[in-house]
Design a protein around this motif. Structure first.
Motif, PDB file in Angstrom:
ATOM      1  N   TYR A  16      45.753  24.965  56.559  1.00  0.00           N
ATOM      2  CA  TYR A  16      46.681  23.974  56.000  1.00  0.00           C
ATOM      3  C   TYR A  16      46.075  23.137  54.868  1.00  0.00           C
ATOM      4  O   TYR A  16      46.782  22.753  53.946  1.00  0.00           O
ATOM      5  N   THR A  17      44.784  22.829  54.960  1.00  0.00           N
ATOM      6  CA  THR A  17      44.215  21.930  53.947  1.00  0.00           C
ATOM      7  C   THR A  17      43.481  22.648  52.831  1.00  0.00           C
ATOM      8  O   THR A  17      43.344  22.098  51.743  1.00  0.00           O
ATOM      9  N   LYS A  18      43.010  23.851  53.065  1.00  0.00           N
ATOM     10  CA  LYS A  18      42.282  24.579  52.022  1.00  0.00           C
ATOM     11  C   LYS A  18      43.144  25.649  51.358  1.00  0.00           C
ATOM     12  O   LYS A  18      43.230  25.707  50.145  1.00  0.00           O
ATOM     13  N   GLN A  64      50.155  19.202  63.468  1.00  0.00           N
ATOM     14  CA  GLN A  64      49.947  17.886  62.868  1.00  0.00           C
ATOM     15  C   GLN A  64      50.134  17.932  61.351  1.00  0.00           C
ATOM     16  O   GLN A  64      50.341  16.902  60.724  1.00  0.00           O
ATOM     17  N   TYR A  65      50.113  19.107  60.759  1.00  0.00           N
ATOM     18  CA  TYR A  65      50.309  19.249  59.316  1.00  0.00           C
ATOM     19  C   TYR A  65      51.782  19.476  58.946  1.00  0.00           C
ATOM     20  O   TYR A  65      52.125  19.497  57.778  1.00  0.00           O
ATOM     21  N   ASP A 103      48.432  24.350  67.654  1.00  0.00           N
ATOM     22  CA  ASP A 103      47.411  24.209  66.616  1.00  0.00           C
ATOM     23  C   ASP A 103      48.052  24.130  65.240  1.00  0.00           C
ATOM     24  O   ASP A 103      48.797  25.019  64.835  1.00  0.00           O
ATOM     25  N   GLY A 104      47.780  23.067  64.538  1.00  0.00           N
ATOM     26  CA  GLY A 104      48.269  22.914  63.178  1.00  0.00           C
ATOM     27  C   GLY A 104      49.571  22.164  63.038  1.00  0.00           C
ATOM     28  O   GLY A 104      49.981  21.846  61.925  1.00  0.00           O
ATOM     29  N   ASN A 106      40.430  28.056  61.406  1.00  0.00           N
ATOM     30  CA  ASN A 106      41.191  27.102  62.212  1.00  0.00           C
ATOM     31  C   ASN A 106      42.370  26.568  61.409  1.00  0.00           C
ATOM     32  O   ASN A 106      42.556  26.907  60.238  1.00  0.00           O
ATOM     33  N   ALA A 166      42.911  23.581  60.257  1.00  0.00           N
ATOM     34  CA  ALA A 166      42.519  22.744  59.118  1.00  0.00           C
ATOM     35  C   ALA A 166      42.236  23.591  57.890  1.00  0.00           C
ATOM     36  O   ALA A 166      42.654  23.240  56.777  1.00  0.00           O
ATOM     37  N   PHE A 167      41.563  24.722  58.063  1.00  0.00           N
ATOM     38  CA  PHE A 167      41.276  25.579  56.914  1.00  0.00           C
ATOM     39  C   PHE A 167      42.563  26.146  56.317  1.00  0.00           C
ATOM     40  O   PHE A 167      42.749  26.138  55.103  1.00  0.00           O
TER      41      PHE A 167
END
Length: 192
Positions: free
Chosen positions: A188-190, A133-134, A130-131, A183, A185-186
């Motif tokens: 890595y992106t936020k 991809q970042y 999980d994650g 998750n 996305a939260f």
């Protein structure tokens, strides 16, 4: 469910055992030389030991709820923030990382390092899938397969930002309060 709490507890216990082993290796290696040429391991040893203690007080699977859980979380933050404030130049802390959803727990590690000159770095050491991809990637020239870096570092962070308790509250909230919103996305992106 009780079986999920047992699984979460087991995951954190395994993480603690791994960190304890790494800490033991650092401590034993430092004692090898008379003049201790491996002194640089001392900060790694302290960093791992701090993480073990933080895992012990992080209310990740205590079964608490409501005001009791809020109090345990506040206690954790009241230990973490002063600990960060006392990290000296060129020292680091290893921190328990990850997130909880109602039916899923994902663990990773964070390393926060005081690089000196009021600049810090923050590293996410991902434990699997999980994650990723970042994270930065390269291609193996022989096989053409994509190779992901398991550690991703954000450099040159101002000390004021690292010592702001808001970031740490949001970051560790992901481990304490299960939610579908917690998750990769939260993270890595936020947050990052």
């Amino acid at each position: 469910p009780p079986e999920l709490l047992k699984n979460r507890t087991a995951m954190y216990q395994q993480l603690t055992k791994s960190l304890s082993f790494m800490s033991h290796i650092c401590a034993e290696t430092m004692q090898i030389g008379v003049n201790n040429p491996l002194q640089f391991l001392q900060s790694n040893h302290w960093g791992c030991e701090a993480c073990i203690r933080l895992i012990e007080i992080l209310p990740h699977s205590a079964g608490a709820s409501g005001a009791e859980l809020d109090g345990l979380f506040m206690n954790f933050l009241n230990v973490l923030i002063p600990l960060l404030e006392n990290v000296q130049d060129h020292q680091q802390l290893v921190l328990p990382g990850g997130w909880q959803q109602p039916d899923y727990t994902y663990l990773c590690l964070y390393i926060v390092r005081n690089c000196g000159n009021n600049r810090w770095s923050f590293t996410v050491c991902n434990t699997g899938h999980d994650g990723l991809q970042y994270h930065p990637a390269t291609f193996d020239p022989e096989t053409g397969t994509e190779l992901k870096q398991l550690a991703m570092t954000v450099w040159d962070i101002p000390a004021a930002r690292v010592l702001d308790s808001t970031f740490w509250t949001l970051l560790f909230r992901m481990q304490v309060y299960p939610s579908k919103k917690n998750n990769a996305a939260f993270l890595y992106t936020k947050l990052m």
